[in-house]
Design a protein around this motif. Structure first.
Motif, PDB file in Angstrom:
ATOM      1  N   ALA A 181       6.006   9.398  -0.312  1.00  6.94           N
ATOM      2  CA  ALA A 181       5.428  10.559   0.375  1.00  6.94           C
ATOM      3  C   ALA A 181       6.432  11.705   0.398  1.00  6.94           C
ATOM      4  O   ALA A 181       6.071  12.871   0.229  1.00  6.94           O
ATOM      5  N   PRO A 234       1.026   5.698  -0.695  1.00  7.44           N
ATOM      6  CA  PRO A 234       0.113   6.803  -0.364  1.00  7.44           C
ATOM      7  C   PRO A 234      -0.990   7.034  -1.393  1.00  7.44           C
ATOM      8  O   PRO A 234      -2.079   7.459  -1.032  1.00  7.44           O
ATOM      9  N   PHE A 235      -0.730   6.740  -2.659  1.00  6.58           N
ATOM     10  CA  PHE A 235      -1.741   7.027  -3.668  1.00  6.58           C
ATOM     11  C   PHE A 235      -2.293   5.765  -4.323  1.00  6.58           C
ATOM     12  O   PHE A 235      -2.774   5.800  -5.439  1.00  6.58           O
ATOM     13  N   GLY A 236      -2.217   4.651  -3.617  1.00  4.82           N
ATOM     14  CA  GLY A 236      -2.819   3.422  -4.124  1.00  4.82           C
ATOM     15  C   GLY A 236      -1.906   2.221  -3.984  1.00  4.82           C
ATOM     16  O   GLY A 236      -0.713   2.351  -3.697  1.00  4.82           O
ATOM     17  N   MET A 237      -2.483   1.050  -4.202  1.00  2.00           N
ATOM     18  CA  MET A 237      -1.707  -0.176  -4.107  1.00  2.00           C
ATOM     19  C   MET A 237      -0.703  -0.245  -5.262  1.00  2.00           C
ATOM     20  O   MET A 237      -0.988   0.167  -6.376  1.00  2.00           O
ATOM     21  N   ALA A 272       0.849  -1.186   0.000  1.00  2.00           N
ATOM     22  CA  ALA A 272       0.000   0.000   0.000  1.00  2.00           C
ATOM     23  C   ALA A 272       0.885   1.235   0.000  1.00  2.00           C
ATOM     24  O   ALA A 272       1.750   1.393   0.857  1.00  2.00           O
ATOM     25  N   ARG A 300       6.566  13.301  -2.893  1.00  2.00           N
ATOM     26  CA  ARG A 300       5.356  14.107  -3.055  1.00  2.00           C
ATOM     27  C   ARG A 300       5.551  15.484  -2.403  1.00  2.00           C
ATOM     28  O   ARG A 300       5.167  16.509  -2.955  1.00  2.00           O
ATOM     29  N   ARG A 301       6.154  15.471  -1.200  1.00  2.00           N
ATOM     30  CA  ARG A 301       6.367  16.743  -0.493  1.00  2.00           C
ATOM     31  C   ARG A 301       7.371  17.625  -1.217  1.00  2.00           C
ATOM     32  O   ARG A 301       7.239  18.836  -1.242  1.00  2.00           O
ATOM     33  N   TRP A 314      -6.706  11.890  -9.200  1.00  2.00           N
ATOM     34  CA  TRP A 314      -6.210  12.174  -7.852  1.00  2.00           C
ATOM     35  C   TRP A 314      -4.730  11.827  -7.711  1.00  2.00           C
ATOM     36  O   TRP A 314      -4.011  12.399  -6.899  1.00  2.00           O
ATOM     37  N   LEU A 321      -1.769  -1.194  -8.986  1.00  2.00           N
ATOM     38  CA  LEU A 321      -2.697  -2.333  -9.053  1.00  2.00           C
ATOM     39  C   LEU A 321      -3.971  -1.940  -9.793  1.00  2.00           C
ATOM     40  O   LEU A 321      -4.652  -2.782 -10.374  1.00  2.00           O
ATOM     41  N   VAL A 322      -4.300  -0.679  -9.746  1.00  2.00           N
ATOM     42  CA  VAL A 322      -5.467  -0.113 -10.423  1.00  2.00           C
ATOM     43  C   VAL A 322      -4.954   1.076 -11.228  1.00  2.00           C
ATOM     44  O   VAL A 322      -4.129   1.834 -10.721  1.00  2.00           O
ATOM     45  N   ARG A 323      -5.412   1.217 -12.457  1.00  2.00           N
ATOM     46  CA  ARG A 323      -4.956   2.374 -13.232  1.00  2.00           C
ATOM     47  C   ARG A 323      -5.379   3.647 -12.497  1.00  2.00           C
ATOM     48  O   ARG A 323      -6.549   3.826 -12.155  1.00  2.00           O
ATOM     49  N   ARG A 324      -4.399   4.503 -12.246  1.00  2.00           N
ATOM     50  CA  ARG A 324      -4.657   5.691 -11.436  1.00  2.00           C
ATOM     51  C   ARG A 324      -5.485   6.718 -12.200  1.00  2.00           C
ATOM     52  O   ARG A 324      -5.432   6.792 -13.418  1.00  2.00           O
ATOM     53  N   GLY A 325      -6.186   7.525 -11.446  1.00  2.00           N
ATOM     54  CA  GLY A 325      -6.988   8.584 -12.039  1.00  2.00           C
ATOM     55  C   GLY A 325      -6.422   9.951 -11.727  1.00  2.00           C
ATOM     56  O   GLY A 325      -5.222  10.107 -11.472  1.00  2.00           O
TER      57      GLY A 325
END
Lengths: 599, 599
Positions: free
Chosen positions: B592, B455-458, B453, B595-596, B485, B479-483
């Motif tokens: 993370a 910060p922005f998805g698996m 896991a 990201r910062r 967000w 694991l999932v195509r990101r959108g």
């Protein structure tokens, strides 16, 4: 203590983003506090004291720090290391100003199957927690190595018999193993430290993978959360109702809407438990209208005319036309629009004001009213996909129709009696949220989830409808967010009109040159093989591009138009002998045909 | 008959899109034929005769029509209907010019558990098929109501004893139930009509859901496909090797690359079975270079300088600089580029020509050579994510380095000895394809799949490396195509350099003002809790933003730079006591932090 008197809490692990993102979203959705997931803190640049301050600013408590893993039932040298580890975590919890720490039942290879030892060591941990004014909530993971039922964790907690040691119950861990929540009632309330709530779809799979990838908010899955929660509340439990939910979709979705979805799920649960004071959803009597944003494309009016609709009114102040046939009313809104869409649905309710009030209580975003001085004041809210839902009371010549100046035009109908259903393809991240929205806001009942293989990927579909079937929606969504290969129209939508005789209606469409979607011969050859229909009947279906389905409840005849404005289409639906479905079996054929006849 | 003498076939259900899309992709990837999935035909506007013609044009046979379901072991009235249904399907198969029809073992509630009846009715079906010059391949579905093992289907076929009735074996149906392929050797080859191959990851879940959502091409999962296939070939089976694979990702992915991925998987399987004539992958000895497309951004050169690299050469004809430290070579390519990226990897091979030849045989797209008259002729191929892979033989002062004019500059190294690994985040649709590409083209070995896991998805991650560990890659993917967000940088990439002393190197970076990625205190508090490191050591890690991991094999110390050009970063890696991993436990903290400190 009633359900809604408890603190409402959400675990930070439910939401995507950085800790800052998560706290902001939780507060904005109206939660009272958070379970702080350790990994969220570890990755954060905010020291614990700052997290504490930030939470205080946002009005959030830190109701739980979680998780502490693999502590109990170990040899002495491992215990010493585990206690050292615990003290370091207690340091952090102290700096956070939190007081309850979750300890999960061990999965460690170091542990032994010895309840006495587990109780003794948890007692020692609780003693240290108590010395710092903290307490330990012990939770049986469904995949715990030795302790994997709440009954077992309760035996150990009882044996340890320390005031700073209690239980954390998690609905997933109990219900995923088929546990009986009835025995929870035998646990004294002061030993129930924390309650975590998660729903899940019925899946036959490894429970750890099920938990990690498929949890849902209450009301989105198959678990009986009301019964489970009632069992806990019946003990006199006074702690928080806390959501601990994660799945592959939520983990990457915008945390703002996700937190609201979460909060709404608790509202619904609280209502199911009785006594929230939220007005029950008034009865719905049908669709008042479906409003299409056409961006001025003329093909919508042409199609409606060919479908036998009459333009019966023009809006007094807006570029909106009312088209009508039987009880089916379609508004064509030619105002400039970002996209062609089913922009709004009007539902007829026994009490529009109370419907609007309930929608607000269920956290539906209220849309601003735009109306002229003498126009009807309709309240509306935004569904997760942006569709506006208006609360109407259509009466002969009264209500919202007064905003339309009657036009003299008449159409020659084809037997359309009303709107059968509306189909809204959902953006990937909002599929489960959408069903919960319509369930809680309008009181619609979700049907079973159906999955099917379509030409450009797997699709899932769920209907939501009121008790009488007067308002029916189908919500479809891709199982995987589509990429560039998928058709350029990601979210087609349609309005389905009810007819008594789909073949006759389709014949009329053909005569009038309506943009009927051609269905290939191969489909009819297969129908012949599957159903052995009478040759004349089959020939009529084939000739008129009418699709056919049959199930236990009856038969369906339906016909589609091509895509209008590149996105929206119409369907005519004839339900024979009370067929209850939506012809999902034919959806892939329809999709391939729309693909061929696009644009 | 050797594996590669069999016809290579792919089921149309493996590929996304319309039937036209699927046939085109199958032919372009070099398949000899297709299994035509009934639903693909039904949704198609091409009549069967036209499908036959189109296949002929493309050089494809229709090796199987599938599936015909729920036929056998039923009462007489149902049998009559099933035979009628079968005749209608035989009509279609005749028009297609196909001869083999797949019949799946029944899941119908109408059926009874009676092998004698099943055999008798299948015999009747075979008789009708034979009358049309067709034959029936009976397959035991893993979830068949009564017949769910190949042994059972074989008992029924043997009992029916009709020349037009044989078996279809599907590796998934056999191996998902833990079936023993050894007994296949007892089946006469002339009763084996068809062989379907599918791999799958090890999952503990309902076998129907597992099959529907998680099949993979051979070599992408956990099944022992070589042993299974060998058992079938040992019988003397002469039919096709056919792929029947579907999962949520492939069903929506571009069918062009998917078909090539499929064809490559068969090449690899054939090689594992021996005797394909494809040159084995030559030994790799390390990375020759990593080439970064910088789009002219100066921060790359600045960062490399701060990391102690020296600019040791300039390309004779291109805006490319060679930076070097130890055996680590980085090319900075300042040519205009669509995006900042690790544009190319050079791998040192014992035989570049043979490596290139093998890559071509394994369907790697050969990239055009661009070189000046006196420059080294390097062959290169494109990986699924577009990264170019060059086959090199770096020698002191020879080979490709000759294309660079030596620069006098010297750097003060920080102890970097070479490239430890390269990390390439994969586009969603190419995750499994990428591992198979590197495995088959370069002979790298895939490691275990890790999920975590972030910060922005698996995220899932898999390493591929050569036997000696000289060339190591990590492939990550959502694991999932990101959108929307998700962070704006969907596919960050990095080059990890090996150092002997990460803390000393990090200290040097700090002194030089290198763009080191700051790691938060909370991380070090957690390290303290988890590992109880010596306080001085922990303080050094903390002060220098060095991350730490430990597993059974040893310990890892590593440090990251910030994102350069918004996408690419560097890592320094110290492996203690032969640590074999890649610090995945620290990845969420790193993400993370990036990201910062983005931009």
């Amino acid at each position: 203590m009633r359900a809604h008197d408890h603190r409402r809490v959400i675990a930070t692990v439910c939401l995507s983003g950085t800790l800052e993102d998560k706290l902001t979203a939780a507060a904005a959705a109206g939660f009272d506090g958070v379970e702080l997931f350790e990994n969220d803190l570890i990755a954060s640049a905010m020291p614990p004291e700052q997290v504490r301050e930030r939470c205080a600013e946002l009005g959030l408590g830190i109701d739980l720090y979680q998780p502490f893993r693999d502590f109990e039932a170990v040899p002495p040298d491992v215990l010493a290391d585990n206690l050292r580890r615990a003290e370091r975590k207690f340091d952090v919890v102290e700096r956070l100003g939190a007081t309850t720490v979750l300890v999960c039942s061990t999965v460690s290879p170091d542990a032994v199957d010895d309840d006495e030892l587990a109780a003794e060591q948890l007692r020692a941990l609780a003693e240290r927690a108590a010395a710092r004014g903290m307490r330990v909530a012990y939770e049986a993971l469904a995949w715990g190595r030795f302790v994997n039922t709440y009954e077992h964790s309760w035996r150990i907690v009882r044996r340890a018999d320390h005031p700073a040691l209690g239980l954390c119950l998690d609905s997933f861990h109990v219900l995923s193993r088929g546990g009986d929540p009835a025995l929870i009632r035998t646990i004294p309330a002061d030993k129930l430290f924390f309650l975590q709530l998660a729903d899940a779809p019925e899946l036959d799979m490894d429970v750890l993978q099920w938990s990690r990838h498929h949890r849902l908010f209450p009301g989105q899955g198959s678990f009986d959360l009301p019964a489970f929660t009632a069992a806990v509340l019946d003990t006199g439990y006074t702690g928080p109702l806390s959501l601990e939910v994660f799945n592959d979709v939520f983990r990457q979705a915008d945390p703002g809407p996700a937190a609201i979805d979460a909060r709404r799920s608790l509202h619904l649960l609280e209502e199911q438990l009785g006594g929230t004071g939220i007005a029950p959803a008034p009865e719905l009597t049908g669709y008042a209208f479906a409003e299409l944003a056409t961006a001025g494309a003329p093909e919508f009016a042409e199609a409606l005319a060919a479908l036998g609709f009459a333009r019966t009114g023009r809006h007094r102040s807006k570029p909106v036309e009312l088209w009508q046939q039987g009880e089916a009313r379609v508004l064509l809104n030619a105002a400039p629009a970002a996209e062609v869409a089913i922009a709004a649905l009007g539902v007829d309710t026994a009490d529009p004001a109370r419907s609007a009030e309930r929608a607000g209580s269920m956290l539906a975003p209220i849309l601003p009213r735009e109306r002229g001085a003498d126009e009807a004041g309709l309240s509306s809210v935004a569904a997760p996909d942006g569709t506006a839902v208006f609360f109407c009371r259509t009466e002969d010549g009264g209500g919202w129709t007064q905003d339309f100046q009657a036009a003299a035009e008449e159409g020659e109908g084809i037997g359309i009696s009303g709107i059968d259903h509306v189909a809204l393809t959902q953006p990937f991240d909002h599929f489960d949220e959408a069903a919960l929205f319509y369930r809680s806001v309008l009181g619609l009942r979700p049907g079973a989830l159906v999955e099917y293989a379509a030409p450009f990927g797997m699709v899932r579909s769920r209907s939501v409808q009121d008790r009488s079937g007067a308002v029916r929606l189908t919500l479809d969504g891709a199982l995987v967010r589509r990429g560039r290969w998928a058709p350029a129209v990601p979210h087609p939508q349609h309005v389905a009109f009810a007819v008594d005789d789909a073949v006759a209606a389709a014949r009329a469409l053909r005569r009038r040159g309506a943009p009927v979607l051609p269905i290939p011969d191969n489909y009819y050859d297969d129908l012949d093989a599957r159903f052995g229909l009478a040759p004349d009947f089959l020939a009529e279906l084939r000739e008129n591009s009418v699709l056919y389905d049959r199930d236990d409840s009856g038969a369906l005849l339906h016909v589609f138009t091509r895509l209008l404005g590149g996105r929206v289409y119409f369907e005519l639906v004839q339900r024979v002998d009370g067929y209850r479905g939506f012809g999902v079996a034919n959806a892939p054929v329809r999709m391939a045909a729309h693909r061929r006849h696009r644009g």
